[in-house]
Design a protein around this motif. Structure first.
Motif, PDB file in Angstrom:
ATOM      1  N   ARG A  31       0.807  -1.221   0.000  1.00 38.19           N
ATOM      2  CA  ARG A  31       0.000   0.000   0.000  1.00 38.19           C
ATOM      3  C   ARG A  31       0.843   1.276   0.000  1.00 38.19           C
ATOM      4  NH1 ARG A  31      -4.291   0.525   4.694  1.00 38.19           N
ATOM      5  NH2 ARG A  31      -4.197   2.778   4.685  1.00 38.19           N
ATOM      6  N   PHE A  32       2.113   1.156   0.361  1.00 38.62           N
ATOM      7  CA  PHE A  32       2.934   2.347   0.538  1.00 38.62           C
ATOM      8  C   PHE A  32       4.154   2.306  -0.378  1.00 38.62           C
ATOM      9  CE2 PHE A  32       0.626   1.487   4.433  1.00 38.62           C
ATOM     10  CZ  PHE A  32      -0.116   2.655   4.520  1.00 38.62           C
ATOM     11  N   SER A  33       4.262   3.301  -1.234  1.00 42.60           N
ATOM     12  CA  SER A  33       5.361   3.347  -2.207  1.00 42.60           C
ATOM     13  C   SER A  33       6.587   4.055  -1.649  1.00 42.60           C
ATOM     14  CB  SER A  33       4.891   4.051  -3.479  1.00 42.60           C
ATOM     15  OG  SER A  33       4.411   5.349  -3.164  1.00 42.60           O
ATOM     16  N   LYS A  34       6.427   4.706  -0.504  1.00 41.70           N
ATOM     17  CA  LYS A  34       7.546   5.410   0.113  1.00 41.70           C
ATOM     18  C   LYS A  34       7.582   5.107   1.607  1.00 41.70           C
ATOM     19  CE  LYS A  34       7.674   9.297  -3.064  1.00 41.70           C
ATOM     20  NZ  LYS A  34       7.674  10.737  -3.209  1.00 41.70           N
ATOM     21  N   VAL A  35       8.760   5.265   2.162  1.00 42.10           N
ATOM     22  CA  VAL A  35       8.974   5.115   3.598  1.00 42.10           C
ATOM     23  C   VAL A  35       9.880   6.261   4.021  1.00 42.10           C
ATOM     24  CG1 VAL A  35      10.063   3.688   5.366  1.00 42.10           C
ATOM     25  CG2 VAL A  35       8.745   2.606   3.550  1.00 42.10           C
ATOM     26  N   CYS A  36       9.605   6.852   5.166  1.00 40.74           N
ATOM     27  CA  CYS A  36      10.530   7.867   5.679  1.00 40.74           C
ATOM     28  C   CYS A  36      10.594   7.760   7.193  1.00 40.74           C
ATOM     29  CB  CYS A  36      10.128   9.270   5.240  1.00 40.74           C
ATOM     30  SG  CYS A  36       8.748   9.978   6.139  1.00 40.74           S
ATOM     31  N   ILE A  37      11.678   8.273   7.725  1.00 46.21           N
ATOM     32  CA  ILE A  37      11.855   8.322   9.176  1.00 46.21           C
ATOM     33  C   ILE A  37      12.191   9.763   9.536  1.00 46.21           C
ATOM     34  CG2 ILE A  37      14.287   7.620   9.027  1.00 46.21           C
ATOM     35  CD1 ILE A  37      13.845   6.193  11.760  1.00 46.21           C
ATOM     36  N   GLY A  71      -0.430  10.134  -1.102  1.00 48.67           N
ATOM     37  CA  GLY A  71       0.032  10.983  -0.005  1.00 48.67           C
ATOM     38  C   GLY A  71      -0.430  10.566   1.378  1.00 48.67           C
ATOM     39  N   GLU A  72      -1.203   9.499   1.486  1.00 50.67           N
ATOM     40  CA  GLU A  72      -1.627   9.009   2.794  1.00 50.67           C
ATOM     41  C   GLU A  72      -0.399   8.590   3.595  1.00 50.67           C
ATOM     42  OE1 GLU A  72      -4.094   5.240   4.694  1.00 50.67           O
ATOM     43  OE2 GLU A  72      -3.546   5.216   2.580  1.00 50.67           O
ATOM     44  N   GLU A  73      -0.308   9.046   4.842  1.00 49.03           N
ATOM     45  CA  GLU A  73       0.803   8.700   5.719  1.00 49.03           C
ATOM     46  C   GLU A  73       0.295   7.876   6.895  1.00 49.03           C
ATOM     47  OE1 GLU A  73       3.113  12.051   6.994  1.00 49.03           O
ATOM     48  OE2 GLU A  73       3.503  12.705   4.948  1.00 49.03           O
TER      49      GLU A  73
END
Length: 159
Positions: free
Chosen positions: A31-37, A53-55
């Motif tokens: 479901r998520f194309s990006k990951v950030c910390i 853009g859902e986080e």
């Protein structure tokens, strides 16, 4: 405190391009194309970000295997963006909790990382080891057959 937080977040943002490249290969969550910390309120926050853009905080929705994949992505990103010049990474059992498809993708990701870093990978997972051998045919592979009172018996594991 604000300057410290800004410093940490700037350092974490330096990981973003590596993380983005690695997520494309490993894709820890469908479901998520990006990951950030990011660092906020004296804590580190790991987020999954969808195409629209859902986080979502990763710990709330990611499985153990997906969190492990994300941790590997972050570790590799930190190793490649670090200011030091160590040219190697040591990983111990990185395929833990992963299914076959994810192990194969991890082998491909590690092959990409091996273009710029020497990798030392220890695993008892023979399926993952075989994926590594196929993905990185020029690698050197060793098999620790047993441990005796004189030390380990090590053999080259050839194709």
């Amino acid at each position: 405190q604000r300057r410290y937080s800004d410093f940490i977040n700037q350092r974490l943002k330096e990981l973003d391009s590596y993380v983005e490249d690695y997520v494309k290969i490993l894709s820890p969550h469908p479901r998520f194309s990006k990951v950030c910390i990011r660092y906020k309120d004296e804590n580190y926050w790991l987020k999954g970000i969808s195409e629209n853009g859902e986080e979502v905080y990763a710990r709330a929705l990611f499985s153990t295997a997906q969190l492990n994949e994300t941790a590997i992505i972050l570790l590799l990103a930190m190793a490649n963006s670090a200011k030091h010049k160590y040219d190697f990474i040591i990983l111990d059992d990185p395929s833990q909790s992963l299914d076959s498809k994810s192990k194969e993708k991890l082998a491909k990701l590690l092959t990409k990382v091996a273009e710029s870093k020497q990798l030392i990978i220890c695993t008892m997972d023979t399926e993952f080891a075989e994926f590594l051998r196929v993905s990185y045919p020029n690698g050197k592979f060793y098999l620790f057959e047993e441990y005796t009172d004189k030390g380990p018996i090590v053999k080259t594991w050839s194709h």
